[in-house]
Scaffold this motif. Sequence first.
Motif, short mmCIF file in Angstrom:
data_model
loop_
_atom_site.label_atom_id
_atom_site.label_comp_id
_atom_site.label_asym_id
_atom_site.label_seq_id
_atom_site.Cartn_x
_atom_site.Cartn_y
_atom_site.Cartn_z
N TYR A 173 0.84 -1.20 0.00
CA TYR A 173 0.00 0.00 0.00
C TYR A 173 0.88 1.25 0.00
CZ TYR A 173 -3.27 3.52 1.77
OH TYR A 173 -4.02 4.66 1.95
N ARG A 174 0.40 2.28 -0.71
CA ARG A 174 1.09 3.58 -0.67
C ARG A 174 0.06 4.67 -0.46
NH1 ARG A 174 2.00 1.53 -6.06
NH2 ARG A 174 0.48 2.39 -7.52
N ASP A 175 0.44 5.71 0.26
CA ASP A 175 -0.50 6.79 0.53
C ASP A 175 -0.73 7.61 -0.73
OD1 ASP A 175 -2.27 8.13 2.07
OD2 ASP A 175 -0.80 9.13 3.36
N ARG A 176 -1.78 8.41 -0.71
CA ARG A 176 -2.11 9.23 -1.87
C ARG A 176 -0.95 10.16 -2.24
NH1 ARG A 176 -7.38 10.68 -3.43
NH2 ARG A 176 -9.01 9.31 -2.60
N PRO A 177 -0.73 10.37 -3.55
CA PRO A 177 0.30 11.32 -3.95
C PRO A 177 -0.10 12.75 -3.63
CG PRO A 177 -0.91 10.56 -5.87
CD PRO A 177 -1.38 9.73 -4.70
N GLU A 178 0.85 13.63 -3.66
CA GLU A 178 0.59 15.04 -3.35
C GLU A 178 -0.40 15.62 -4.35
OE1 GLU A 178 3.09 19.22 -2.73
OE2 GLU A 178 4.12 17.33 -3.12
N GLY A 179 -1.37 16.35 -3.84
CA GLY A 179 -2.40 16.94 -4.68
C GLY A 179 -3.68 16.14 -4.74
N SER A 180 -3.62 14.87 -4.31
CA SER A 180 -4.80 14.02 -4.29
C SER A 180 -5.42 14.07 -2.89
CB SER A 180 -4.43 12.59 -4.65
OG SER A 180 -5.56 11.74 -4.58
N VAL A 181 -6.72 14.33 -2.84
CA VAL A 181 -7.39 14.56 -1.56
C VAL A 181 -8.30 13.38 -1.24
CG1 VAL A 181 -8.91 16.08 -0.24
CG2 VAL A 181 -7.32 17.05 -1.93
N SER A 182 -8.20 12.86 -0.01
CA SER A 182 -9.05 11.75 0.41
C SER A 182 -10.48 12.20 0.60
CB SER A 182 -8.51 11.16 1.72
OG SER A 182 -9.39 10.17 2.22
N LYS A 183 -11.42 11.34 0.24
CA LYS A 183 -12.85 11.64 0.42
C LYS A 183 -13.38 11.07 1.73
CE LYS A 183 -12.26 12.92 -3.84
NZ LYS A 183 -11.02 12.20 -4.13
N LEU A 184 -12.52 10.38 2.49
CA LEU A 184 -12.96 9.75 3.73
C LEU A 184 -13.18 10.77 4.82
CD1 LEU A 184 -10.63 6.61 3.87
CD2 LEU A 184 -13.09 6.62 3.50
N ASP A 185 -14.24 10.60 5.57
CA ASP A 185 -14.51 11.38 6.77
C ASP A 185 -14.25 10.44 7.95
OD1 ASP A 185 -15.49 12.77 8.93
OD2 ASP A 185 -17.52 13.04 8.13
N THR A 186 -13.15 10.68 8.67
CA THR A 186 -12.72 9.74 9.70
C THR A 186 -13.83 9.43 10.69
OG1 THR A 186 -10.44 10.51 9.50
CG2 THR A 186 -11.02 9.30 11.49
N VAL A 187 -14.48 10.48 11.22
CA VAL A 187 -15.52 10.27 12.23
C VAL A 187 -16.81 9.78 11.59
CG1 VAL A 187 -16.91 11.37 14.01
CG2 VAL A 187 -14.50 12.01 13.74
N GLY A 188 -17.26 10.48 10.55
CA GLY A 188 -18.53 10.12 9.93
C GLY A 188 -18.53 8.73 9.33
N ASP A 189 -17.49 8.42 8.54
CA ASP A 189 -17.42 7.09 7.94
C ASP A 189 -17.16 6.02 8.98
OD1 ASP A 189 -17.91 7.81 5.26
OD2 ASP A 189 -15.86 8.52 5.04
N GLY A 190 -16.42 6.37 10.04
CA GLY A 190 -16.20 5.41 11.11
C GLY A 190 -17.50 5.03 11.81
N ILE A 191 -18.36 6.03 12.02
CA ILE A 191 -19.67 5.76 12.63
C ILE A 191 -20.51 4.88 11.71
CG2 ILE A 191 -21.85 6.83 13.33
CD1 ILE A 191 -20.22 9.22 14.32
N LYS A 192 -20.44 5.15 10.40
CA LYS A 192 -21.21 4.33 9.45
C LYS A 192 -20.71 2.89 9.45
CE LYS A 192 -22.33 8.15 6.31
NZ LYS A 192 -22.10 8.70 4.95
N VAL A 193 -19.39 2.71 9.51
CA VAL A 193 -18.84 1.35 9.52
C VAL A 193 -19.29 0.61 10.77
CG1 VAL A 193 -16.71 0.03 9.73
CG2 VAL A 193 -16.87 1.86 8.05
N MET A 194 -19.20 1.27 11.93
CA MET A 194 -19.63 0.61 13.17
C MET A 194 -21.13 0.33 13.13
SD MET A 194 -16.84 0.14 14.60
CE MET A 194 -17.51 -0.67 16.05
N GLY A 195 -21.90 1.24 12.52
CA GLY A 195 -23.33 0.99 12.36
C GLY A 195 -23.61 -0.22 11.47
N THR A 196 -22.79 -0.37 10.42
CA THR A 196 -22.93 -1.54 9.55
C THR A 196 -22.62 -2.82 10.30
OG1 THR A 196 -22.35 -0.24 7.59
CG2 THR A 196 -22.07 -2.63 7.45
#
Length: 313
Positions: A198-221
């Motif tokens: 695995y490699r992290d996103r290159p410079e200029g590429s922005v993650s769409k993940l919301d750490t708290v919001g998506d984490g809550i959705k995952v735990m809800g799932t």
Amino acid sequence: MPDNSNVSVAVLLPCYNEEVTIGKVVRDFKAALPDADVYVYDNNSTDRTAEIAAAEGAIVRKEPRQGKGNVIRAMFEDIDADVYVMADGDDTYPADAAPAMVDKVLEGYDMVIGDRLSSTYFQENKRPFHNFGNRLVRGSINGLFHANVTDIMTGYRAFSFTFVKTYPVLSRGFEVETEMTIHSLNNNLRLYEMPIQYRDRPEGSVSKLDTVGDGIKVMGTIFRMIREYKPLPFFGGIGCVLGVLGVVLCGTVTVDFWNTGMVARFPTLIGAVMLVIAGLLLFVTGVVLDVMAKNDRKAFIVESNSFAMLRRR
């Protein structure tokens, strides 16, 4: 190695605003799997993602329902192939691992998981809450299903035709990968984990993940799927807690009656009896739903066998 000369392979790339990386990702997968069809599903991007992907030779389609789960649902419904390889358009997964993943599917595995956590994920990913969330989800699911899956939430996977056509995509967002893993463990599908770099996103590429919001959705799932797939431990556990609490309260009232010959705490007695009854009802509910869940697993096996037989014909 399996003979894959006549095998159709589809590379699935769900994308939302990935113009910085999508061109390289398409080129890499075309180089790794020259005979594969590369599909880019544009999920309402506001940049040049679709234009760049088309220029690189990808088959570009639109999915108006926002969310990765919705995109994967459309991909699985629309595309027919012998083997599917799913990755992200952010250039975090190595395309050169795809041929080995395809070979594993051809050997008979239902899903091949690109395992990030056994290699470079914790060094490349600098977001501590993401790392904590991965460990929490992994421990919860492995404990519940008595499994040993290392990377529950990876977006790099390969699938068989039967898996794709029998997997019901219910999640709308990033929690879909967790849902896939739970579905596979619940139905005792053939899984294979393959460590990837695995490699992290290159410079200029922005993650769409919301750490708290998506984490809550995952735990809800996870919570929802435990309730659906493991109803006896879920409802039976709650019922046992309520029942024990009710018995303890009944015991205190009984001790008072033994010593004084009077029931001085009628509200406590009534509440305790109601807790015992509620506990028994929840336990019985868990037993009934557990039988229904087992019947669903039997029906899934029959459906999977039917799809596999039709595919062979």
